[in-house]
Motif scaffolding. Structure first.
Motif, mmCIF file in Angstrom:
data_model
loop_
_atom_site.group_PDB
_atom_site.id
_atom_site.type_symbol
_atom_site.label_atom_id
_atom_site.label_comp_id
_atom_site.label_asym_id
_atom_site.label_seq_id
_atom_site.Cartn_x
_atom_site.Cartn_y
_atom_site.Cartn_z
ATOM 1 N N ASN A 1 33.037 35.985 38.279
ATOM 2 C CA ASN A 1 32.659 37.090 39.144
ATOM 3 C C ASN A 1 33.814 38.077 39.266
ATOM 4 O O ASN A 1 34.956 37.785 38.917
ATOM 5 N N LEU A 2 33.510 39.234 39.816
ATOM 6 C CA LEU A 2 34.531 40.254 40.033
ATOM 7 C C LEU A 2 35.112 40.055 41.433
ATOM 8 O O LEU A 2 34.961 40.891 42.325
ATOM 9 N N ASP A 3 35.799 38.915 41.621
ATOM 10 C CA ASP A 3 36.378 38.620 42.936
ATOM 11 C C ASP A 3 37.611 37.734 42.791
ATOM 12 O O ASP A 3 37.904 37.198 41.713
ATOM 13 N N ASN A 4 38.316 37.589 43.877
ATOM 14 C CA ASN A 4 39.578 36.859 43.871
ATOM 15 C C ASN A 4 39.398 35.397 43.500
ATOM 16 O O ASN A 4 40.261 34.790 42.857
ATOM 17 N N PHE B 1 40.067 41.496 32.787
ATOM 18 C CA PHE B 1 39.324 42.653 33.278
ATOM 19 C C PHE B 1 40.176 43.914 33.189
ATOM 20 O O PHE B 1 39.692 44.977 32.769
ATOM 21 N N VAL B 2 41.441 43.826 33.578
ATOM 22 C CA VAL B 2 42.327 44.990 33.506
ATOM 23 C C VAL B 2 42.439 45.480 32.060
ATOM 24 O O VAL B 2 42.323 46.678 31.775
ATOM 25 N N VAL C 1 42.620 45.467 39.286
ATOM 26 C CA VAL C 1 41.316 45.761 38.694
ATOM 27 C C VAL C 1 40.737 47.042 39.283
ATOM 28 O O VAL C 1 40.188 47.898 38.559
ATOM 29 N N PHE C 2 40.843 47.188 40.612
ATOM 30 C CA PHE C 2 40.297 48.392 41.255
ATOM 31 C C PHE C 2 41.025 49.643 40.764
ATOM 32 O O PHE C 2 40.401 50.684 40.503
ATOM 33 N N ALA C 3 42.347 49.555 40.604
ATOM 34 C CA ALA C 3 43.102 50.693 40.092
ATOM 35 C C ALA C 3 42.687 51.021 38.656
ATOM 36 O O ALA C 3 42.557 52.204 38.286
#
Length: 479
Positions: free
Chosen positions: A414-417, A319-320, A343-345
């Motif tokens: 998913n977009l999760d840990n 994702f990064v 990912v959020f950054a």
């Protein structure tokens, strides 16, 4: 000792806090991420009455031996596959792509253990009916081998349709291999598997550990969804086997999900991923079918099979890498939006570069704590300039990413840990303007049926709801 005396309860409380402190120290040394370590350690120190048992189930890291065993099993499997002359064929089919889009994904070739392959055909399946009609039709045509893998299989109308079809094909002499996750399919009755086994179907449950305790062990689950028929037709995506995936269960219906149907050389990689998981469960290889030729031209594809036994965090890093490669667009849909810091950054930096960053999440919760944590992340994303949308008609479960005009990724992650670090996932990355255009049209229709989250939504949220979101976010690294 008087078990009703104040002294007894004082000793009990003291012992609980002492054990909680030991468990907190254990979490500091063993949990994989700093966020998860902090979440566990603080909760174990201050509320051990509520978190000791969940830590034993969710957080206890007794998995180092499992990871080593899984890696050893993979090595044994690759040795066996080499005897089948499998990997040389895959390497010979490697497409030396000159695509600028593929060159932009600089880390993908290193992250993926499987090569990027040309000459594939890919079709979108945008709801449960289209998905299972296509899967059942392919199985109906099977002549040699069918590989079936799902996280969840329910013993309901859809599950029994699959059950009866597999029994019928097994009776015709087709070799059938079924793999399901033991925890994801915890409600599947033993008679379902037993009747398939008696009918000649090879069926196994994927489990991290054997025994009764595994029923409560939710880490390191196999979240992949794969079907391969005769080595010439394949399917992967977000659907599991259950009536809810056809939109037949309230209150989440209509269910919005996406699968893909693929043909071509990339099916070698889908079969390899299935073989790894099957080898872990059965310690033997399923049949692997490689046609001698494929039609020329088609879509450039790479399968990204990620999991906790990887030497690095493959899913999160993908994702990064994809977000950082974007020049003008990143659109993502996911039922859960709990990104890690990297990912959020990357999403925030993409906005600063002028990239159109949009994320589509559900308007209805299937897990309330996860939904609350996702909501707080969504509000923070909006403040950072990321456009967040909630899908209105029903529950959104699809896992899709579109980068610029060439790259699309569809799969189970998913977009999760949990997808980033704890689950085994499968994603198909495609590099093709035509297919990316089809994905764009699908997502535009989804966005039209969604409501954009605004800063006013954050300000209008009741303080008690905000408190609940923040508590949920505290434990988001372990969700």
């Amino acid at each position: 000792m008087d078990y009703h005396s104040p002294q007894f309860f004082a000793y009990l409380i003291g012992a609980t806090h002492f054990i909680g402190a030991i468990a907190a120290l254990h979490a500091v040394f063993t949990v994989r991420t700093a966020q998860g370590s902090i979440a566990w350690a603080l909760s174990l120190l201050f509320i051990p009455y509520l978190t000791l048992i969940p830590y034993l189930v969710f957080g206890s890291r007794t998995f180092d031996a499992y990871i080593q065993a899984r890696r050893q099993a993979n090595q044994e499997m690759h040795v066996a596959m080499a005897d089948l002359n499998w990997r040389p064929w895959v390497e010979e089919a490697l497409a030396a792509s000159n695509s600028p889009a593929y060159a932009g994904l600089r880390g993908l070739s290193k992250l993926g253990r499987m090569p990027c392959l040309a000459n594939n055909q890919v079709s979108l399946l945008v709801n449960g009916k289209a998905t299972f009609d296509a899967i059942f039709s392919a199985i109906e045509q099977a002549r040699d081998t069918v590989l079936v893998q799902f996280f969840i299989i329910h013993d309901d109308l859809l599950g029994r349709r699959l059950h009866d079809l597999l029994l019928r094909k097994a009776a015709e002499g087709v070799k059938i291999y079924v793999l399901y996750d033991r925890v994801g399919s915890h409600a599947l009755p033993a008679r379902y598997s037993q009747s398939l086994r008696e009918g000649g179907v090879e069926i196994r449950a994927f489990a991290t550990k054997r025994g009764w305790f595994n029923r409560f062990q939710v880490n390191f689950r196999n979240h992949r969804k794969i079907v391969v028929v005769d080595g010439v037709q394949g399917f992967l995506g977000g659907h599991n086997v259950g009536d809810e995936y056809l939109g037949a269960r309230m209150p989440l219906s209509p269910w919005r999900d996406t699968h893909v149907q693929v043909t071509g050389p990339v099916l070698a990689c889908l079969q390899e991923s299935f073989a790894e998981d099957w080898y872990w469960a059965a310690r033997k290889l399923p049949p692997l079918i490689l046609p001698e030729t494929y039609p020329e031209n088609g879509v450039l594809c790479q399968v990204l099979a990620s999991g906790p036994a990887d030497p690095q965090e493959t899913c999160s890093l993908f994702f990064v890498d994809a977000i950082q490669a974007a020049q003008h667009r990143v659109w993502i849909t996911s039922p859960y939006f709990i990104p890690d810091e990297a990912v959020f950054a990357s999403l925030r930096l993409a906005v600063m570069r002028g990239v159109d960053v949009r994320i589509l999440i559900p308007a209805r919760p299937d897990h309330r704590i996860v939904y609350a944590a996702s909501s707080l992340f969504a509000f923070e994303a909006v403040r950072a300039g990321i456009r967040m949308f909630r899908y209105q008609p029903g529950f959104l479960h699809q896992k899709v990413m579109l980068v610029d005009d060439d790259v699309a990724a569809i799969g189970s992650a998913n977009l999760d840990n949990r997808s980033f670090r704890l689950n085994f996932e499968i994603t198909l990355v495609t590099i093709d303007p035509g297919f990316a255009g089809t994905v764009e049209s699908m997502l535009l229709e989804d966005f039209e049926q969604s409501r954009e989250i605004t800063l006013e939504d954050s300000r209008d949220t009741h303080r008690l709801q905000q408190l609940g979101m923040r508590i949920a976010r505290l434990i988001s690294p372990i969700l």
